[in-house]
Design a protein around this motif. Structure first.
Motif, PDB file in Angstrom:
ATOM      1  N   THR A 169       8.191 -41.085  -2.791  1.00 35.67           N
ATOM      2  CA  THR A 169       8.460 -42.117  -3.794  1.00 35.67           C
ATOM      3  C   THR A 169       8.684 -43.471  -3.131  1.00 35.67           C
ATOM      4  O   THR A 169       8.170 -44.501  -3.592  1.00 35.67           O
ATOM      5  N   LYS A 170       9.443 -43.470  -2.046  1.00 36.82           N
ATOM      6  CA  LYS A 170       9.711 -44.713  -1.313  1.00 36.82           C
ATOM      7  C   LYS A 170       8.417 -45.342  -0.807  1.00 36.82           C
ATOM      8  O   LYS A 170       8.267 -46.579  -0.795  1.00 36.82           O
ATOM      9  N   ALA A 171       7.468 -44.490  -0.399  1.00 37.39           N
ATOM     10  CA  ALA A 171       6.195 -44.997   0.129  1.00 37.39           C
ATOM     11  C   ALA A 171       5.196 -45.317  -0.980  1.00 37.39           C
ATOM     12  O   ALA A 171       4.120 -45.861  -0.709  1.00 37.39           O
ATOM     13  N   GLY A 172       5.533 -44.988  -2.207  1.00 40.23           N
ATOM     14  CA  GLY A 172       4.623 -45.257  -3.316  1.00 40.23           C
ATOM     15  C   GLY A 172       3.419 -44.329  -3.364  1.00 40.23           C
ATOM     16  O   GLY A 172       2.351 -44.710  -3.845  1.00 40.23           O
ATOM     17  N   VAL A 173       3.608 -43.111  -2.886  1.00 44.38           N
ATOM     18  CA  VAL A 173       2.516 -42.132  -2.850  1.00 44.38           C
ATOM     19  C   VAL A 173       2.748 -41.076  -3.924  1.00 44.38           C
ATOM     20  O   VAL A 173       3.830 -40.478  -3.992  1.00 44.38           O
ATOM     21  N   LYS A 174       1.723 -40.835  -4.753  1.00 44.94           N
ATOM     22  CA  LYS A 174       1.822 -39.830  -5.808  1.00 44.94           C
ATOM     23  C   LYS A 174       0.587 -38.931  -5.757  1.00 44.94           C
ATOM     24  O   LYS A 174      -0.434 -39.223  -6.374  1.00 44.94           O
ATOM     25  N   ASP A 182      -9.446 -38.519   2.289  1.00 46.96           N
ATOM     26  CA  ASP A 182      -9.308 -39.956   2.523  1.00 46.96           C
ATOM     27  C   ASP A 182      -8.035 -40.474   1.872  1.00 46.96           C
ATOM     28  O   ASP A 182      -7.315 -41.306   2.443  1.00 46.96           O
ATOM     29  N   ASP A 183      -7.748 -40.002   0.648  1.00 46.41           N
ATOM     30  CA  ASP A 183      -6.502 -40.377  -0.025  1.00 46.41           C
ATOM     31  C   ASP A 183      -5.299 -39.903   0.784  1.00 46.41           C
ATOM     32  O   ASP A 183      -4.299 -40.617   0.914  1.00 46.41           O
ATOM     33  N   TYR A 184      -5.403 -38.686   1.290  1.00 42.24           N
ATOM     34  CA  TYR A 184      -4.319 -38.108   2.088  1.00 42.24           C
ATOM     35  C   TYR A 184      -4.080 -38.938   3.356  1.00 42.24           C
ATOM     36  O   TYR A 184      -2.932 -39.260   3.697  1.00 42.24           O
ATOM     37  N   ASP A 185      -5.165 -39.311   4.045  1.00 47.72           N
ATOM     38  CA  ASP A 185      -5.026 -40.117   5.267  1.00 47.72           C
ATOM     39  C   ASP A 185      -4.380 -41.470   4.957  1.00 47.72           C
ATOM     40  O   ASP A 185      -3.531 -41.956   5.721  1.00 47.72           O
ATOM     41  N   ALA A 186      -4.781 -42.059   3.835  1.00 49.25           N
ATOM     42  CA  ALA A 186      -4.187 -43.338   3.430  1.00 49.25           C
ATOM     43  C   ALA A 186      -2.701 -43.162   3.109  1.00 49.25           C
ATOM     44  O   ALA A 186      -1.875 -44.038   3.420  1.00 49.25           O
ATOM     45  N   ALA A 187      -2.362 -42.020   2.506  1.00 44.54           N
ATOM     46  CA  ALA A 187      -0.964 -41.733   2.183  1.00 44.54           C
ATOM     47  C   ALA A 187      -0.123 -41.595   3.447  1.00 44.54           C
ATOM     48  O   ALA A 187       1.027 -42.047   3.496  1.00 44.54           O
ATOM     49  N   MET A 188      -0.683 -40.962   4.477  1.00 45.71           N
ATOM     50  CA  MET A 188       0.047 -40.821   5.738  1.00 45.71           C
ATOM     51  C   MET A 188       0.389 -42.193   6.327  1.00 45.71           C
ATOM     52  O   MET A 188       1.495 -42.389   6.867  1.00 45.71           O
ATOM     53  N   LYS A 189      -0.522 -43.138   6.211  1.00 45.73           N
ATOM     54  CA  LYS A 189      -0.270 -44.486   6.734  1.00 45.73           C
ATOM     55  C   LYS A 189       0.806 -45.200   5.921  1.00 45.73           C
ATOM     56  O   LYS A 189       1.667 -45.889   6.477  1.00 45.73           O
ATOM     57  N   LYS A 190       0.773 -45.025   4.601  1.00 45.62           N
ATOM     58  CA  LYS A 190       1.789 -45.650   3.746  1.00 45.62           C
ATOM     59  C   LYS A 190       3.175 -45.111   4.074  1.00 45.62           C
ATOM     60  O   LYS A 190       4.156 -45.849   4.134  1.00 45.62           O
ATOM     61  N   ILE A 191       3.251 -43.793   4.265  1.00 48.02           N
ATOM     62  CA  ILE A 191       4.539 -43.163   4.565  1.00 48.02           C
ATOM     63  C   ILE A 191       5.070 -43.662   5.907  1.00 48.02           C
ATOM     64  O   ILE A 191       6.260 -43.981   6.042  1.00 48.02           O
ATOM     65  N   ARG A 192       4.203 -43.741   6.885  1.00 48.93           N
ATOM     66  CA  ARG A 192       4.617 -44.254   8.199  1.00 48.93           C
ATOM     67  C   ARG A 192       5.105 -45.699   8.097  1.00 48.93           C
ATOM     68  O   ARG A 192       6.165 -46.053   8.631  1.00 48.93           O
ATOM     69  N   ASP A 193       4.348 -46.530   7.378  1.00 45.96           N
ATOM     70  CA  ASP A 193       4.632 -47.960   7.352  1.00 45.96           C
ATOM     71  C   ASP A 193       5.787 -48.317   6.420  1.00 45.96           C
ATOM     72  O   ASP A 193       6.580 -49.228   6.719  1.00 45.96           O
TER      73      ASP A 193
END
Length: 429
Positions: A169-174, A182-193
């Motif tokens: 939720t904090k990373a804005g990933v749903k 590709d969505d999953y890889d993008a989500a990993m970057k959002k969570i890290r950042d």
């Protein structure tokens, strides 16, 4: 509460290759196993399984119900932790005295069938002592190998992505059904950042996840007689994981190893990891956050490659009491009261009657049931990939070598060659 099945699974895989090579399992099946019965017609069958004390207590309560309905059948029980179970089972089988009925898994069906250990239960179905009707989502086919019924499912599970809901939720990933890699890889970057945490523990050595990825791409981990992918496929999988660790998208594997047996997710090292859905109770017991189940990413937005897996009950080919064994298995997988006792200890009940009989009230088990129902509703479930003789040894090698790659102990190219060398040897025997 369920014990940590990830730990149990690792334990059995460490000994799978060696313990299953015990000589003598191919001895001719003769009449031995359970006792010959008493003068009043009462017979005794032996039932063995792996698990902890909580499972044992549930099973013993279920057996009491069975013996009440079938007073002429007595059940002698025996259980061990994973590793000890298989060591003892192999000793019994090699000595010609395996239990009449026992807990089993798909990776062992062809192996033990090749050693003349497993009873084909098809005749008992034809005789009316065992019903294969009323199973959920195609599970009735799960224990069929080469036209023989070698196991009957008692529960179901499927691969899922366990997530720390607060971090996502904090990373804005749903994550939603149909999201892509590709969505999953993008989500990993959002969570890290945005959340300052690795997105995933790192799926280096999760064989069943890699199987789903291969199935999404028209391949599979196993064919009926070997591996269903090439060295180049595995090299790409492990190389991607290695790069993801370097970029902070996957967790530092040394840190993951340091907190074992605690999960990297509950240990707040990673925001998620792939595992079997019915293992998820561990996260609530280990961690302080709120955890949930997310869908498997896809290649094309549709095909997940998923299937329902299951623990099974199998019978010994040496049993003197095939009818009574079949009646016992039938009771354990169809009787609604058994489901009320067992709950989700061995996964979501395999038959609709038992599924309807037990409605979990706790959030974790409710989430497991909802997740599996979502797979049915989405129509993504397919038949399980065949597991050849030697599949358990391949899985053990994948787990071990994948960990070595993650820890930097073995370069990817060398790891791939080592895995294929060990697997080809195991599958050739």
């Amino acid at each position: 509460m369920q014990r940590d099945r990830n730990v149990e699974r690792r334990a059995i895989l460490k000994v799978a290759g060696a313990s299953l090579a015990v000589a003598g399992l191919g001895a001719t099946a003769t009449a031995c196993g359970g006792d010959s019965g008493s003068g009043d017609g009462t017979v005794t069958i032996r039932y063995s399984w792996w698990g902890a004390e909580d499972r044992a207590e549930r099973i013993k309560k279920s057996i009491a119900l069975f013996e009440k309905k079938y007073p002429k059948i007595k059940v002698k029980t025996d259980f061990q932790p994973y590793t000890d179970f298989w060591k003892k089972f192999n000793t019994q089988a090699s000595g010609g005295n395996p239990p009449d009925v026992f807990q089993n898994a798909v990776g062992f069906l062809r192996k033990y069938d090749a050693r003349n250990v497993l009873l084909d239960l098809s005749a008992q179905v034809e005789a009316g002592n065992l019903s294969m009707d009323g199973f959920r989502a195609g599970l009735e086919k799960f224990g069929e190998i080469d036209g023989k019924l070698l196991g009957v499912p008692v529960g179901s599970n499927s691969m899922a992505l366990v997530i720390d809901k607060h971090v996502y939720t904090k990373a804005g990933v749903k994550p939603e059904q149909g999201w892509t890699w590709d969505d999953y890889d993008a989500a990993m970057k959002k969570i890290r950042d945005k959340a300052g945490r690795a997105g995933d523990t790192g799926p280096y050595n999760v064989m069943y996840l890699y199987d789903l990825y291969l199935r999404q791409n028209g391949k599979a981990f196993f064919t009926e007689d070997g591996l269903g992918f090439a060295e180049a496929d595995l090299k790409a999988w492990w190389a991607k994981a290695e790069k993801a660790v370097e970029e902070g998208l996957y967790a530092d594997q040394k840190k993951v190893a340091q907190i074992k047996p605690k999960s990297a997710v509950s240990g707040e090292i990673a925001a998620g990891e792939f595992t079997w859905d019915n293992f998820t109770i561990r996260y609530t017991s280990e961690g302080k956050s709120e955890y949930g189940l997310a869908p498997i990413p896809t290649t094309d937005g549709k095909k997940t490659g998923q299937y329902l897996g299951s623990l099974m009950l199998s019978a010994s080919k040496r049993t003197q009491h095939p009818k009574e064994v079949a009646q016992f298995i039938n009771f354990m997988v169809h009787e609604p009261e058994v489901a009320e006792i067992m709950g989700y200890d061995r996964g979501v009940p395999a038959t609709q009657a038992q599924y309807d009989a037990f409605k979990p009230t706790d959030p974790v088990n409710k989430a497991i049931a909802e997740y599996e129902q979502s797979l049915v509703d989405a129509g993504v479930l397919e038949p399980i990939t065949p597991h050849p003789n030697g599949a358990d040894v391949c899985e053990a090698a994948f787990l071990r070598i994948g960990e070595e790659v993650g820890l930097g102990k073995r370069p990817v190219d060398d790891a791939v060659k080592q895995f294929f060398t060990e697997s080809k040897t195991a599958l050739a025997t």
